[in-house]
Design a protein around this motif. Structure first.
Motif, PDB file in Angstrom:
ATOM      1  N   SER A  93      21.417   4.953  38.274  1.00  0.00           N
ATOM      2  CA  SER A  93      21.703   6.272  38.820  1.00  0.00           C
ATOM      3  C   SER A  93      23.134   6.641  38.446  1.00  0.00           C
ATOM      4  O   SER A  93      24.004   5.762  38.329  1.00  0.00           O
ATOM      5  CB  SER A  93      21.520   6.285  40.336  1.00  0.00           C
ATOM      6  N   ARG A 145      20.490  14.490  39.593  1.00  0.00           N
ATOM      7  CA  ARG A 145      19.043  14.484  39.814  1.00  0.00           C
ATOM      8  C   ARG A 145      18.431  15.698  39.114  1.00  0.00           C
ATOM      9  O   ARG A 145      19.112  16.639  38.720  1.00  0.00           O
ATOM     10  CB  ARG A 145      18.709  14.480  41.309  1.00  0.00           C
ATOM     11  N   GLN A 182      15.427  18.738  39.406  1.00  0.00           N
ATOM     12  CA  GLN A 182      14.613  19.455  40.403  1.00  0.00           C
ATOM     13  C   GLN A 182      14.060  20.697  39.724  1.00  0.00           C
ATOM     14  O   GLN A 182      14.822  21.498  39.170  1.00  0.00           O
ATOM     15  CB  GLN A 182      15.450  19.842  41.618  1.00  0.00           C
ATOM     16  N   LEU A 217      13.567  12.380  46.188  1.00  0.00           N
ATOM     17  CA  LEU A 217      14.950  12.576  45.760  1.00  0.00           C
ATOM     18  C   LEU A 217      15.470  11.316  45.071  1.00  0.00           C
ATOM     19  O   LEU A 217      16.141  11.392  44.037  1.00  0.00           O
ATOM     20  CB  LEU A 217      15.819  12.932  46.969  1.00  0.00           C
ATOM     21  N   LYS A 218      15.151  10.154  45.637  1.00  0.00           N
ATOM     22  CA  LYS A 218      15.630   8.907  45.031  1.00  0.00           C
ATOM     23  C   LYS A 218      15.036   8.726  43.629  1.00  0.00           C
ATOM     24  O   LYS A 218      15.708   8.277  42.707  1.00  0.00           O
ATOM     25  CB  LYS A 218      15.283   7.723  45.920  1.00  0.00           C
ATOM     26  N   ASP A 241      14.037  11.251  41.677  1.00  0.00           N
ATOM     27  CA  ASP A 241      14.660  12.276  40.827  1.00  0.00           C
ATOM     28  C   ASP A 241      16.068  11.869  40.393  1.00  0.00           C
ATOM     29  O   ASP A 241      16.560  12.328  39.361  1.00  0.00           O
ATOM     30  CB  ASP A 241      14.754  13.606  41.580  1.00  0.00           C
ATOM     31  N   ALA A 242      16.732  11.011  41.163  1.00  0.00           N
ATOM     32  CA  ALA A 242      18.103  10.600  40.875  1.00  0.00           C
ATOM     33  C   ALA A 242      18.161   9.257  40.150  1.00  0.00           C
ATOM     34  O   ALA A 242      19.215   8.623  40.094  1.00  0.00           O
ATOM     35  CB  ALA A 242      18.915  10.539  42.165  1.00  0.00           C
ATOM     36  N   THR A 243      17.053   8.838  39.588  1.00  0.00           N
ATOM     37  CA  THR A 243      17.003   7.558  38.876  1.00  0.00           C
ATOM     38  C   THR A 243      16.581   7.799  37.424  1.00  0.00           C
ATOM     39  O   THR A 243      15.619   8.539  37.171  1.00  0.00           O
ATOM     40  CB  THR A 243      16.028   6.599  39.573  1.00  0.00           C
ATOM     41  N   SER A 294      13.512  10.200  32.588  1.00  0.00           N
ATOM     42  CA  SER A 294      13.214  10.386  34.008  1.00  0.00           C
ATOM     43  C   SER A 294      12.380   9.225  34.561  1.00  0.00           C
ATOM     44  O   SER A 294      11.443   8.762  33.911  1.00  0.00           O
ATOM     45  CB  SER A 294      12.461  11.705  34.207  1.00  0.00           C
TER      46      SER A 294
END
Length: 776
Positions: A630, A644, A646, A663-664, A666-668, A685
């Motif tokens: 991340s 992230r 979205q 969210l986690k 999307d942020a990885t 992604s």
């Protein structure tokens, strides 16, 4: 106010010294035409040297610094002049006068009018041969005349020459009468309507006007020094000098006329002390030892003195002076990347595009100090290279490049654009190219021949590159500058692959056989009121609102090459351009050379940092590949936010242990080798495999890989060091960075004009900490 005016005052201050140095070589006994009725015209812009051009004998300096003799006579000055139809015979009257060697289109010539393909130019003057030349041959020299030149002496034709950029000469001894002699010259120049090399000349109005684009006023007729020289019957005509660092010798071939069976002695000295001497047959190569060789580099442009003597037994029958610099240029692998190496070492070549145009003299610099000034400007700004763009300068320009220490890329002037040259044009163009190589092959500063440019008049690219390399194997060859541009066809050979990217700097990658260079980029524009050729008519590739913005944007480009292009394999870059030219407003100096638009110290520091980085490369910044990570914001006050995606767009958002699984995810990101460059990285992604972080229209987003080259380049990011993290620069727009601003993520450029380029906290916003993944 725009920048300062640093070097032309210093250059003018040295003019007296230059005149003193050259005066020992200035001949006597010439008789110029009367100048009582002659006066120059008013140029559209005056340079610092416009008013310093003498009426009689302008450009008095010895014109051939690598083959000097003490006796000579300068024929520059006022000549009688006439213009007739292209097919007319010799004129019966001479209604005008022209100051040679300034072209008829220029103000400094005193003519300043448009010359077309229907015109023929005529010149006439008288001279007497100095009495102390008796017993020697008299040679008439022309530095250059554009284009088809015919010469008569005392009514007898002595020669005819085709070519606009190479020197030519005639032995006129049989035509001399022992008293007052008359030279008459005709020149026909069709410019772009013919098939010859024209460079950027076009038949346009000589007064400032709108339009013109990247093409400029034509330059017709005599445009370099005309001069006389006495020589022995057997005399040296050329020295071909090639340094050989492998055995610390200077290889010299002495060329001579009427010297069958003679020998030649070549002596190399430094500060008056002989370091080596060798003797051999005229026309063969002799190897002169140069022990403890002092190498020539841009930082230390050391020159040795050279003396060549023609021997008849033990008697010296002719002697010429010269100079040389001991250096080598080649392509070699450096840390597994193919790069140009100077004296066996890689140094990044940072330079500018130099068109060689003047608002007062068009093709001819007003004075020798002016000729030097553009090269001195490069040095002051920290550049170590100059690309002379589809024009070939007088030999004194190369002398100053040799002496000041600038690497020179020399273009062969192109034929007209959009045409396929016929057989006669091709034969003429190649013959002129060979003549230019012969005239400048001994200059240490010249390191690369650029054969063709952006497809202009292109043909047989690969064959020509091979022939040029065979004709001069001591230098690099660029088969086509701008292979990615304008319909050009890459010959696929030569020593470099050369892209043009505006504004750039873009991403030029080396290949297994060629080093990567950026033959043109930049073109940042700023118009200085009171210093515009056609006020309001200038253009650039990207206008800047202020000198502050220009400085930020320019140094940002250079820094981008240093942090992105250089580590990715780029070895040289050519910024467009050193001065404004007519309606091109993208110079670092104004066209009149009166104003430096940029901060000299700041630009010099950026260039020096780039050069130093090539000499002492920082260890590469590496990221772990094959696993998930991340990317955390490092800007103070926002360090709990992460990158992230979205709805396909990239944002930053606070992520902690209580955040949702979506969210986690999307942020990885999975870090993998770069899709477009394996030395860089791409970010896949976590929850949309096959979709990557990429920029499109500056906005950063998550998109599916469509397999295109553009996508792969947009989705490739190169890592550079940042304080407390890593900075990610675009692979195809080096110097532009992954940046968050107001929670959105953009591709941002230092000095750029967009809202997301805002300089506040720019460095912090473009620095990311690589952390453990929120969604392993």
């Amino acid at each position: 106010m725009p920048g300062r005016r640093p070097w032309w005052r210093r250059t003018i201050a040295t003019a007296g010294l230059l005149a003193l140095v050259s005066s020992a070589l200035v001949g006597v006994g010439t008789t110029p035409a009367t100048a009582a009725s002659w006066s120059p015209k008013a140029p559209p812009m005056t340079t610092p040297w416009t008013g310093q051009v003498p009426v009689d004998q302008p450009l008095p300096e010895y014109p051939r610094p690598q083959l000097t003799r003490p006796d000579w006579a300068n024929l520059n000055g006022i000549w009688d002049f006439a213009v007739t139809g292209r097919d007319a015979g010799q004129p019966s009257s001479w209604p005008e006068q022209i100051r040679v060697p300034f072209v008829a289109e220029s103000a400094l010539s005193g003519i300043q009018r448009r010359i077309t393909e229907n015109d023929k130019l005529w010149y006439k003057r008288t001279f007497t041969v100095p009495s102390n030349w008796n017993g020697r041959r008299t040679v008439l020299h022309f530095g250059a005349s554009d284009w088809q030149t015919t010469v008569w002496v005392n009514g007898t034709q002595v020669g005819a020459h085709k070519g606009g950029y190479d020197a030519f000469s005639y032995d006129i001894t049989p035509q001399l009468n022992g008293g007052t002699n008359t030279i008459m010259v005709s020149v026909y120049d069709p410019t772009q309507t013919g098939g010859q090399a024209v460079g950027k000349q076009r038949i346009n109005d000589v007064q400032p006007h709108s339009g013109g684009g990247i093409f400029y006023t034509a330059a017709s007729g005599i445009w370099q020094t005309v001069w006389l020289e006495p020589v022995a019957a057997a005399h040296i005509t050329r020295l071909d000098m090639t340094p050989n660092l492998g055995d610390s010798t200077l290889r010299v071939k002495v060329q001579a006329d009427s010297a069958s069976g003679r020998t030649a002695r070549v002596t190399v000295s430094s500060g008056g002390t002989v370091v080596g001497s060798a003797t051999g047959t005229v026309g063969s190569t002799v190897s002169v030892p140069v022990p403890n060789t002092h190498l020539w580099t841009p930082d230390d442009p050391f020159l040795y003195d050279v003396r060549a003597e023609l021997l008849d037994g033990s008697a010296v029958t002719d002697s010429v002076g010269s100079y040389t610099g001991m250096r080598s240029i080649a392509i070699a692998k450096v840390d597994n990347v193919l790069r140009p190496v100077l004296n066996g070492k890689f140094v990044f070549q940072t330079g500018t595009l130099d068109q060689g145009y003047w608002p007062d003299g068009i093709y001819t610099a007003p004075t020798d100090a002016a000729l030097k000034s553009d090269l001195q400007a490069h040095k002051d700004l920290g550049f170590n290279m100059v690309r002379k763009h589809i024009k070939v300068e007088p030999q004194r320009w190369f002398y100053w490049a040799d002496k000041l220490g600038l690497l020179v890329w020399q273009d062969m002037p192109a034929m007209d654009t959009g045409k396929s040259p016929d057989s006669a044009a091709r034969t003429q163009w190649e013959a002129e190219f060979h003549a230019i190589i012969d005239q400048h092959r001994s200059s240490p500063s010249l390191v690369m021949w650029v054969d063709q440019n952006e497809g202009w008049g292109q043909y047989d690219q690969a064959r020509i590159a091979n022939e040029v390399k065979a004709y001069d194997p001591t230098r690099l060859v660029d088969n086509m500058s701008g292979v990615n541009c304008c319909g050009s066809v890459d010959g696929g050979n030569g020593d470099v692959v050369d892209n043009h990217i505006y504004v750039g700097p873009g991403n030029t990658a080396p290949t297994a056989t060629r080093a990567a260079v950026l033959g043109e980029f930049g073109g940042l524009g700023y118009k200085v009121p009171g210093h515009e050729w056609f006020p309001g008519g200038g253009f650039s590739y990207e206008d800047q609102p202020s000198t502050s913005a220009l400085n930020d944007r320019f140094t940002g480009l250079i820094d981008g090459i240093r942090v992105g292009g250089l580590p990715a394999g780029l070895s040289a870059s050519v910024y467009t351009e050193i001065t404004d030219v007519e309606n091109e407003a993208n110079g670092l100096l104004t066209y009149d050379r009166q104003v430096v638009k940029v901060d000299t110290a700041r630009v010099r520091a950026a260039n020096q940092a780039l050069i130093n980085a090539s000499k002492n490369p920082a260890p590469p910044v590496t990221l772990p590949t094959g696993g998930y990570k991340s990317l955390r914001v490092t800007t103070p006050g926002y360090t709990n936010k992460y990158l992230r995606h979205q709805d396909s767009l990239a944002f930053t958002e606070v992520v902690d242990g209580t955040s949702s699984a979506l969210l986690k995810n999307d942020a990885t990101w999975k870090i993998v080798p770069g899709l477009a460059n394996g030395t860089c990285y791409s970010f896949e992604s976590r929850n949309y495999p096959g979709e990557y972080l990429r920029h499109r229209d500056f906005r950063v987003r998550r998109d599916a890989n469509d397999g295109s080259a553009l996508y792969k380049a947009d989705a490739t990011w190169c890592a550079v060091a940042g304080s407390g993290g890593v900075r990610l620069t675009s692979a195809n727009l080096p110097g532009s960075y992954l940046r968050h601003i107001r929670s959105e993520v953009w591709l941002a450029t230092p000095g750029g004009g967009h809202d997301w380029d805002n300089p506040a906290t720019f460095t912090e916003d473009t620095t990311w900490a690589v952390e453990a993944p929120w969604a392993p």
